[in-house]
Write a protein that holds these residues in place. Sequence first.
Motif, PDB file in Angstrom:
ATOM      1  N   TYR A  71     -16.221 -64.463 -43.747  1.00 41.26           N
ATOM      2  CA  TYR A  71     -14.771 -64.629 -43.780  1.00 41.26           C
ATOM      3  C   TYR A  71     -14.380 -65.529 -42.621  1.00 41.26           C
ATOM      4  O   TYR A  71     -14.544 -65.154 -41.454  1.00 41.26           O
ATOM      5  N   LEU A 113      -7.791 -57.160 -48.611  1.00 37.07           N
ATOM      6  CA  LEU A 113      -9.022 -57.701 -48.027  1.00 37.07           C
ATOM      7  C   LEU A 113     -10.132 -56.654 -48.040  1.00 37.07           C
ATOM      8  O   LEU A 113     -11.296 -56.983 -48.285  1.00 37.07           O
ATOM      9  N   LEU A 161     -11.729 -67.118 -40.464  1.00 34.30           N
ATOM     10  CA  LEU A 161     -10.340 -66.844 -40.111  1.00 34.30           C
ATOM     11  C   LEU A 161      -9.656 -68.101 -39.604  1.00 34.30           C
ATOM     12  O   LEU A 161     -10.186 -68.823 -38.746  1.00 34.30           O
ATOM     13  N   LYS A 209     -10.067 -62.352 -34.708  1.00 31.56           N
ATOM     14  CA  LYS A 209     -11.194 -61.690 -35.378  1.00 31.56           C
ATOM     15  C   LYS A 209     -11.281 -60.216 -35.021  1.00 31.56           C
ATOM     16  O   LYS A 209     -11.418 -59.367 -35.896  1.00 31.56           O
ATOM     17  N   VAL A 264     -21.060 -58.366 -43.947  1.00 35.11           N
ATOM     18  CA  VAL A 264     -20.059 -59.425 -44.040  1.00 35.11           C
ATOM     19  C   VAL A 264     -19.761 -59.863 -42.606  1.00 35.11           C
ATOM     20  O   VAL A 264     -19.722 -59.032 -41.693  1.00 35.11           O
ATOM     21  N   TYR A 309     -18.405 -68.044 -48.605  1.00 30.39           N
ATOM     22  CA  TYR A 309     -17.409 -67.763 -47.577  1.00 30.39           C
ATOM     23  C   TYR A 309     -16.008 -67.841 -48.163  1.00 30.39           C
ATOM     24  O   TYR A 309     -15.764 -68.509 -49.170  1.00 30.39           O
ATOM     25  N   GLN A 310     -15.100 -67.130 -47.521  1.00 30.77           N
ATOM     26  CA  GLN A 310     -13.714 -67.073 -47.959  1.00 30.77           C
ATOM     27  C   GLN A 310     -12.808 -67.301 -46.764  1.00 30.77           C
ATOM     28  O   GLN A 310     -13.065 -66.790 -45.669  1.00 30.77           O
ATOM     29  N   ARG A 350     -21.116 -62.257 -47.509  1.00 37.39           N
ATOM     30  CA  ARG A 350     -20.012 -63.221 -47.437  1.00 37.39           C
ATOM     31  C   ARG A 350     -19.579 -63.397 -45.993  1.00 37.39           C
ATOM     32  O   ARG A 350     -19.655 -62.465 -45.191  1.00 37.39           O
ATOM     33  N   TYR A 390     -15.225 -69.483 -51.562  1.00 34.98           N
ATOM     34  CA  TYR A 390     -14.686 -68.570 -52.564  1.00 34.98           C
ATOM     35  C   TYR A 390     -13.285 -69.052 -52.937  1.00 34.98           C
ATOM     36  O   TYR A 390     -12.481 -69.377 -52.060  1.00 34.98           O
ATOM     37  N   ILE A 393     -13.838 -57.187 -49.743  1.00 31.60           N
ATOM     38  CA  ILE A 393     -15.096 -56.940 -49.050  1.00 31.60           C
ATOM     39  C   ILE A 393     -15.929 -55.923 -49.814  1.00 31.60           C
ATOM     40  O   ILE A 393     -17.162 -56.067 -49.937  1.00 31.60           O
ATOM     41  N   VAL A 440      -9.591 -66.627 -44.611  1.00 28.82           N
ATOM     42  CA  VAL A 440      -8.607 -65.585 -44.366  1.00 28.82           C
ATOM     43  C   VAL A 440      -7.584 -66.127 -43.368  1.00 28.82           C
ATOM     44  O   VAL A 440      -7.943 -66.483 -42.243  1.00 28.82           O
ATOM     45  N   PHE A 449     -17.476 -62.325 -39.759  1.00 26.03           N
ATOM     46  CA  PHE A 449     -16.162 -62.898 -39.488  1.00 26.03           C
ATOM     47  C   PHE A 449     -16.325 -64.018 -38.466  1.00 26.03           C
ATOM     48  O   PHE A 449     -16.875 -63.812 -37.386  1.00 26.03           O
TER      49      PHE A 449
END
Length: 217
Positions: free
Chosen positions: A128, A205, A130, A54, A44, A155-156, A126, A188, A209, A158, A46
């Motif tokens: 993330y 979180l 930020l 991060k 994953v 991707y999500q 995925r 996501y 993950i 955060v 960031f």
Amino acid sequence: MTPGEQAQAAAELEAARVLFARPATFVMGAAKIEQLPDPDLPEVAFAGRSNVGKSSLINALVGMHKLARASNEPGRTREVNFFDLDGKMRLVDLPGYGWAKASKGEVKRFQNLGRDYLRGRVTLKRVYLLIDARHGLKSVDAEALDALDLAAVSYQIVLTKADKIKPGEARATAEATLKAVSRRAAAYPEVALTSAEKGDGIAELRAMIMRATGAEP
């Protein structure tokens, strides 16, 4: 939520806590795509603007203070940095974007490295992305969203530093952010709200993950 669902959610949070309590180590920083480690573990990544937090978030996830090196100097992370979670998965810290002090040539090199990683990494489960909860999505984030969509990587979003604003404001930012990315196919459909300093949202979180990677404690 039913009692059964509550018990299941609690069990998942505990499993994720155990997973992220495993030893985490820095593997390497790759400045070129050919330097990446073998794609033999789920990963994953960031991403985010410089100074969005991060490194602090990665440290909070694994319960360590200095695994990922945070800096007050924006743009310090200029490589793709890999961290191994006890052979279960890798956490990947991508170069930040929106540098104020880097030259145009440097910026292009960092961006290309990040894009090459996103496009070619078969074990990437995925990303993330930020976003500072105090500011929400900015125009500088649009290019990152477009790059993620183009790479067709899940991707999500955060939101970080949620402790710096009132809870109501944080929830409103989360709702507005989710609405802004709702039509992006690779996004996501859930926004995570976190504070690395206070620990808010970190347990949840971790569970996200764990689900994304399929890793087990």
